[in-house]
Design an enzyme around this catalytic site. Structure first.
Site, PDB file in Angstrom:
ATOM      1  N   PRO A  87       0.735  -1.218  -0.152  1.00  0.00           N
ATOM      2  CA  PRO A  87       0.014  -0.090  -0.001  1.00  0.00           C
ATOM      3  C   PRO A  87       0.939   1.216  -0.027  1.00  0.00           C
ATOM      4  O   PRO A  87       0.255   2.240  -0.386  1.00  0.00           O
ATOM      5  CB  PRO A  87      -0.928   0.015   1.203  1.00  0.00           C
ATOM      6  CG  PRO A  87      -0.657  -1.452   1.615  1.00  0.00           C
ATOM      7  CD  PRO A  87       0.686  -2.180   1.239  1.00  0.00           C
ATOM      8  N   GLU A 114       3.201  -8.405   8.508  1.00  0.00           N
ATOM      9  CA  GLU A 114       3.207  -6.935   8.702  1.00  0.00           C
ATOM     10  C   GLU A 114       4.227  -6.309   7.745  1.00  0.00           C
ATOM     11  O   GLU A 114       4.440  -5.244   7.594  1.00  0.00           O
ATOM     12  CB  GLU A 114       3.963  -6.390  10.083  1.00  0.00           C
ATOM     13  CG  GLU A 114       2.813  -7.036  11.226  1.00  0.00           C
ATOM     14  CD  GLU A 114       1.404  -6.431  11.198  1.00  0.00           C
ATOM     15  OE1 GLU A 114       1.158  -5.324  10.849  1.00  0.00           O
ATOM     16  OE2 GLU A 114       0.415  -7.467  10.926  1.00  0.00           O
ATOM     17  N   ASP A 167     -10.656   0.135 -24.890  1.00  0.00           N
ATOM     18  CA  ASP A 167     -11.328   0.010 -23.622  1.00  0.00           C
ATOM     19  C   ASP A 167     -11.038   1.218 -22.785  1.00  0.00           C
ATOM     20  O   ASP A 167     -10.579   2.233 -23.320  1.00  0.00           O
ATOM     21  CB  ASP A 167     -10.277  -1.257 -22.798  1.00  0.00           C
ATOM     22  CG  ASP A 167     -10.938  -2.412 -22.790  1.00  0.00           C
ATOM     23  OD1 ASP A 167     -12.325  -2.372 -22.378  1.00  0.00           O
ATOM     24  OD2 ASP A 167     -10.470  -3.368 -22.882  1.00  0.00           O
TER      25      ASP A 167
HETATM   26  N1  4HQ Z   1      -0.703  -5.639   0.959  1.00  0.00           N
HETATM   27  N2  4HQ Z   1      -1.383  -2.870  -2.875  1.00  0.00           N
HETATM   28  C1  4HQ Z   1       0.272  -6.057   3.183  1.00  0.00           C
HETATM   29  C2  4HQ Z   1      -1.319  -4.801   0.236  1.00  0.00           C
HETATM   30  C3  4HQ Z   1      -1.372  -4.319  -1.089  1.00  0.00           C
HETATM   31  C4  4HQ Z   1      -2.059  -3.259  -1.593  1.00  0.00           C
HETATM   32  C5  4HQ Z   1       0.467  -6.241   0.335  1.00  0.00           C
HETATM   33  C6  4HQ Z   1      -0.877  -5.820   2.439  1.00  0.00           C
HETATM   34  C7  4HQ Z   1       1.661  -6.144   1.186  1.00  0.00           C
HETATM   35  C8  4HQ Z   1       2.491  -6.879   3.349  1.00  0.00           C
HETATM   36  N3  4HQ Z   1      -0.391  -4.483  -1.968  1.00  0.00           N
HETATM   37  N4  4HQ Z   1       1.170  -6.802   2.605  1.00  0.00           N
HETATM   38  N5  4HQ Z   1      -3.173  -2.718  -1.332  1.00  0.00           N
HETATM   39  O1  4HQ Z   1      -2.552  -4.269   0.838  1.00  0.00           O
HETATM   40  O2  4HQ Z   1      -0.423  -3.911  -3.006  1.00  0.00           O
END
Ligand code: 4HQ
Length: 247
Positions: A87, A114, A167
């Site tokens: 994220p 985590e 698209d």
């Molecule tokens: N995660 N976009 C936490 C995500 C995520 C997202 C991936 C959760 C990595 C450790 N990854 N892990 N949104 O929520 O890419």
């Protein structure tokens, strides 16, 4: 294109990547996807891949030694950019998909728990991507989203190459409504213009409806896109119609 995916849950990928369009792309040697189990690079007798965070706090953190052993092994086969799904990355969009689709190869690193030890990111990750502002349990679904969006842009992957350019987003607008037979269904008619055979009228109608749905659902997309004279004119009509609609 070659894509290597590094994950603690390799079993999550099979069905998704081997089905339908992605399966055909691989069968036709347009795409080759290799999924690696990070746990296979753990050296200790418990094959541990994670540990408690320094400084305390909840959850577990992916150990640097195991992940880096996996990355360095994969680098012998795939020299591409290493991308970590998180994220905290830059938010994935069609423009990013288009630029990644030009690469010869990519390595996608999926975290769990985590997250991963920061030193992996500092030393071995080239780019960080988020698929949106929400929290998932792992990077596997984001990796699949990224692979799918990239794969369909590789020349030859879509049966009808036209569909990749028409698209949503490709012209910066949301897609116009689509209809198929029957022309009347439970009292609901297909717009007459689509049955007219007049290709110029149909093109104009579709452009106008694309502008309408973009204005109502995603006005932010209109703000960052220049409009042609014709589009400005059609958007003006749409705005008057949408005003009337509310009376
Ligand atoms: N995660 N976009 C936490 C995500 C995520 C997202 C991936 C959760 C990595 C450790 N990854 N892990 N949104 O929520 O890419």
């Amino acid at each position: 294109m070659r894509i290597d995916i590094l994950t603690l849950f390799p079993g999550m990928f099979g069905e998704v990547l081997d089905s339908s369009i992605l399966g055909r792309a691989q069968a036709n040697n347009l795409l080759s996807i290799h999924v690696w189990n990070i746990r296979g690079f753990a050296e200790d007798k418990h094959r541990s891949v994670d540990d408690i965070p320094y400084g305390g706090g909840p959850g577990m953190v992916m150990k640097p030694d195991v992940a880096v052993a996996c990355i360095e092994h994969v680098k012998e086969f795939n020299p591409g950019k290493v991308i970590y799904l998180t994220p905290q990355g830059t938010v994935f969009d069609q423009a990013k998909a288009e630029s990644l689709a030009k690469e010869q190869s990519l390595v996608l690193l999926c975290g769990h728990y985590e997250g991963i030890d920061q030193r992996i990111r500092d030393g071995w990750v080239d780019d960080e991507i988020s698929i949106g502002d929400y929290v998932l349990t792992g990077g596997e679904l984001p990796a699949m989203v990224v692979v799918d969006a990239i794969a369909r842009l590789i020349p030859g992957v879509l049966g009808d190459q036209a569909s990749a350019c028409e698209d949503s987003f490709v012209n910066g607008l949301l897609e116009y409504p689509q209809y198929t037979r029957p022309s009347q269904y439970r009292g609901r008619k297909v717009p007459q213009v689509l049955l007219s055979g007049n290709h110029e009228l149909i093109r104009k109608w579709r452009l106008k409806e694309a502008l309408r749905i973009t204005l109502t659902r995603r006005p932010d997309l209109l703000k960052k896109r220049p409009l042609t004279e014709e589009e400005q004119h059609l958007l003006q009509e749409v705005m008057l119609e949408e005003c009337d609609e509310r009376r």
